[in-house]
Enzyme design. Structure first.
Site, PDB file in Angstrom:
ATOM      1  N   LYS A  17       0.835  -1.207   0.000  1.00 37.76           N
ATOM      2  CA  LYS A  17       0.000   0.000   0.000  1.00 37.76           C
ATOM      3  C   LYS A  17       0.871   1.259   0.000  1.00 37.76           C
ATOM      4  O   LYS A  17       0.555   2.243  -0.674  1.00 37.76           O
ATOM      5  CB  LYS A  17      -0.942  -0.023   1.216  1.00 37.76           C
ATOM      6  N   GLN A  31      -5.177  -2.595   9.122  1.00 41.29           N
ATOM      7  CA  GLN A  31      -4.954  -3.845   8.398  1.00 41.29           C
ATOM      8  C   GLN A  31      -5.571  -5.023   9.158  1.00 41.29           C
ATOM      9  O   GLN A  31      -5.340  -5.188  10.354  1.00 41.29           O
ATOM     10  CB  GLN A  31      -3.438  -4.061   8.187  1.00 41.29           C
ATOM     11  N   ASP A  67     -11.232   2.237   3.768  1.00 36.45           N
ATOM     12  CA  ASP A  67     -11.567   0.854   3.426  1.00 36.45           C
ATOM     13  C   ASP A  67     -13.064   0.623   3.276  1.00 36.45           C
ATOM     14  O   ASP A  67     -13.488  -0.474   2.894  1.00 36.45           O
ATOM     15  CB  ASP A  67     -11.093  -0.058   4.578  1.00 36.45           C
TER      16      ASP A  67
HETATM   17  N1  LIG Z   1      -8.090  -3.433   6.148  1.00 36.09           N
HETATM   18  C1  LIG Z   1      -8.076  -4.391   5.213  1.00 36.09           C
HETATM   19  N2  LIG Z   1      -7.550  -5.587   5.507  1.00 36.09           N
HETATM   20  C2  LIG Z   1      -7.545  -6.548   4.551  1.00 36.09           C
HETATM   21  C3  LIG Z   1      -8.042  -6.287   3.248  1.00 36.09           C
HETATM   22  C4  LIG Z   1      -8.602  -5.021   2.985  1.00 36.09           C
HETATM   23  O1  LIG Z   1      -9.096  -4.727   1.867  1.00 36.09           O
HETATM   24  N3  LIG Z   1      -8.591  -4.092   3.992  1.00 36.09           N
HETATM   25  N4  LIG Z   1      -7.908  -7.247   2.239  1.00 36.09           N
HETATM   26  C5  LIG Z   1      -7.017  -8.380   2.449  1.00 36.09           C
HETATM   27  C6  LIG Z   1      -5.565  -8.108   2.234  1.00 36.09           C
HETATM   28  N5  LIG Z   1      -5.225  -7.142   1.173  1.00 36.09           N
HETATM   29  C7  LIG Z   1      -5.292  -5.831   1.456  1.00 36.09           C
HETATM   30  O2  LIG Z   1      -5.264  -5.384   2.558  1.00 36.09           O
HETATM   31  C8  LIG Z   1      -4.657  -7.582  -0.058  1.00 36.09           C
HETATM   32  C9  LIG Z   1      -4.606  -8.903  -0.400  1.00 36.09           C
HETATM   33  C10 LIG Z   1      -3.966  -9.307  -1.577  1.00 36.09           C
HETATM   34  C11 LIG Z   1      -3.389  -8.385  -2.419  1.00 36.09           C
HETATM   35  C12 LIG Z   1      -2.635  -8.756  -3.632  1.00 36.09           C
HETATM   36  O3  LIG Z   1      -2.289  -7.909  -4.424  1.00 36.09           O
HETATM   37  N6  LIG Z   1      -2.316 -10.030  -3.810  1.00 36.09           N
HETATM   38  C13 LIG Z   1      -1.482 -10.449  -4.895  1.00 36.09           C
HETATM   39  C14 LIG Z   1      -0.690 -11.681  -4.470  1.00 36.09           C
HETATM   40  C15 LIG Z   1      -0.103 -11.493  -3.112  1.00 36.09           C
HETATM   41  C16 LIG Z   1       1.174 -12.210  -2.874  1.00 36.09           C
HETATM   42  O4  LIG Z   1       1.957 -12.390  -3.801  1.00 36.09           O
HETATM   43  O5  LIG Z   1       1.391 -12.532  -1.695  1.00 36.09           O
HETATM   44  C17 LIG Z   1      -2.323 -10.838  -6.088  1.00 36.09           C
HETATM   45  O6  LIG Z   1      -3.500 -11.180  -5.903  1.00 36.09           O
HETATM   46  O7  LIG Z   1      -1.786 -10.792  -7.193  1.00 36.09           O
HETATM   47  C18 LIG Z   1      -3.462  -7.057  -2.081  1.00 36.09           C
HETATM   48  C19 LIG Z   1      -4.083  -6.664  -0.919  1.00 36.09           C
HETATM   49  C20 LIG Z   1      -7.168  -8.840   3.896  1.00 36.09           C
HETATM   50  N7  LIG Z   1      -7.015  -7.761   4.810  1.00 36.09           N
END
Ligand SMILES: Nc1nc2c(c(=O)[nH]1)N[C@@H](CN(C=O)c1ccc(C(=O)N[C@@H](CCC(=O)O)C(=O)O)cc1)CN2
Length: 292
Positions: free
Chosen positions: A53, A97, A120
């Protein structure tokens, strides 16, 4: 048939390009959007997401402010950090988070966020606005993953209105708000929200034009569950050990051979995750645009 890939990396990059332009306009108006993050504990996944982020913010020109608390933080420590973020003028929006370490009350933390700074869309006021269908001038941020899913479907011209959507998983950040979003006026889908007690999950998936798998069960959705031509979005992710190498590997909820049946497939990684990050930036920009 080979499914069209819903490419989250390319789509997020296009969204970020558009946001960077809007941020330049905000800077010209003397408004500097700033995203705060509150990370509690040392879960490696959460650390990586928070780091991502901050990288995204730097890429598009948003300031970012990081608050990290140790695994031993108490509920009072978390609420004090949230109070500070609510009061900090340089923080125009922020996130807590999730998940928080065991023993901490996530709902109390989310309720303590100033709804006007809720980047969020997870504060009860903003989720309530989603339930009420309030949009427009009263900017209500949408939860980032549901917003990212809809944005990606729109940009690939995947029809939504009147279509049947089956969502697997009823979690706070994806399934539950996604059901509300898809049934909103203007999107007009019919949604089946499934969960661990759903009796015949395969049948619910088979009748769907759009399938969103957000449950964290590796390769749960198999090709014989999918209606030919359906759009399938793989959201859940689990780290599993590769028996050949003994190393950890990220595995989505959807088997790769679903691409032979589906019309569109959002892979994991590389699909909805990058869109989740882009929608967070979009929420920060929209909120800042309402400041001046
Ligand atoms: N406060 C929040 N917590 C969480 C959220 C949220 O939206 N708000 N969502 C998820 C975690 N998350 C963001 O926080 C998130 C998850 C995955 C990805 C992402 O880009 N993943 C990549 C692969 C990741 C890797 O290689 O490990 C992908 O899909 O290509 C971004 C953000 C739970 N918590």
């Amino acid at each position: 048939m080979v499914a069209v890939t819903l490419d989250g990396v390319a789509t997020a990059s296009a969204v970020k390009g558009e946001l960077a332009e809007r941020i330049r306009v905000l800077h010209d108006r003397g408004i500097r959007p700033g995203l705060g993050t509150l990370l509690v504990g040392d879960d490696p996944g959460s650390r990586a997401y928070v780091a991502g982020k901050h990288r995204d913010c730097a890429e598009v020109g948003i300031e970012s402010i990081r608050v990290d608390l140790p695994e031993s933080a108490t509920q009072a420590d978390v609420l004090a950090a949230i109070d500070d973020l609510n009061a900090a003028p340089e923080v125009t929006g922020y996130i807590v988070q999730l998940p928080l370490p065991k023993g901490l009350d996530e709902h109390a933390a989310l309720e303590a966020i100033d709804p006007a700074k809720d980047a969020d869309g997870l504060h009860p006021t903003n989720l309530g606005r989603l339930v009420l269908g309030i949009e427009g001038e009263l900017h209500s941020p949408l939860p980032c993953t549901p917003a990212g899913i809809v944005e990606m479907l729109r940009r690939y011209d995947v029809p939504i209105a009147g279509r049947h959507v089956t969502v697997i998983g009823r979690g706070l950040t994806v399934g539950r708000p996604l059901g509300l979003l898809f049934t909103r006026k203007g999107l007009d889908a019919t949604v089946t929200l499934t969960h661990s007690r759903t009796v015949d999950l395969a049948a619910e998936v088979r009748r769907a034009d759009i399938v969103v798998a957000a449950v964290g069960v590796p390769h749960l959705v198999t090709a014989d569950w999918v209606k030919p031509g359906a759009a399938v979005l793989d959201v859940g992710i689990t780290r599993v050990e590769d028996p050949a190498t003994g190393k950890g590997r990220l595995t989505g909820d959807v088997r790769p051979d679903v691409s032979e049946v589906a019309g569109f497939l959002s892979p994991n990684p590389g699909g909805v995750g990058p869109m989740t990050r882009a929608m967070l930036l979009s929420n920060v920009v929209k909120a800042a645009e309402l400041l001046g």
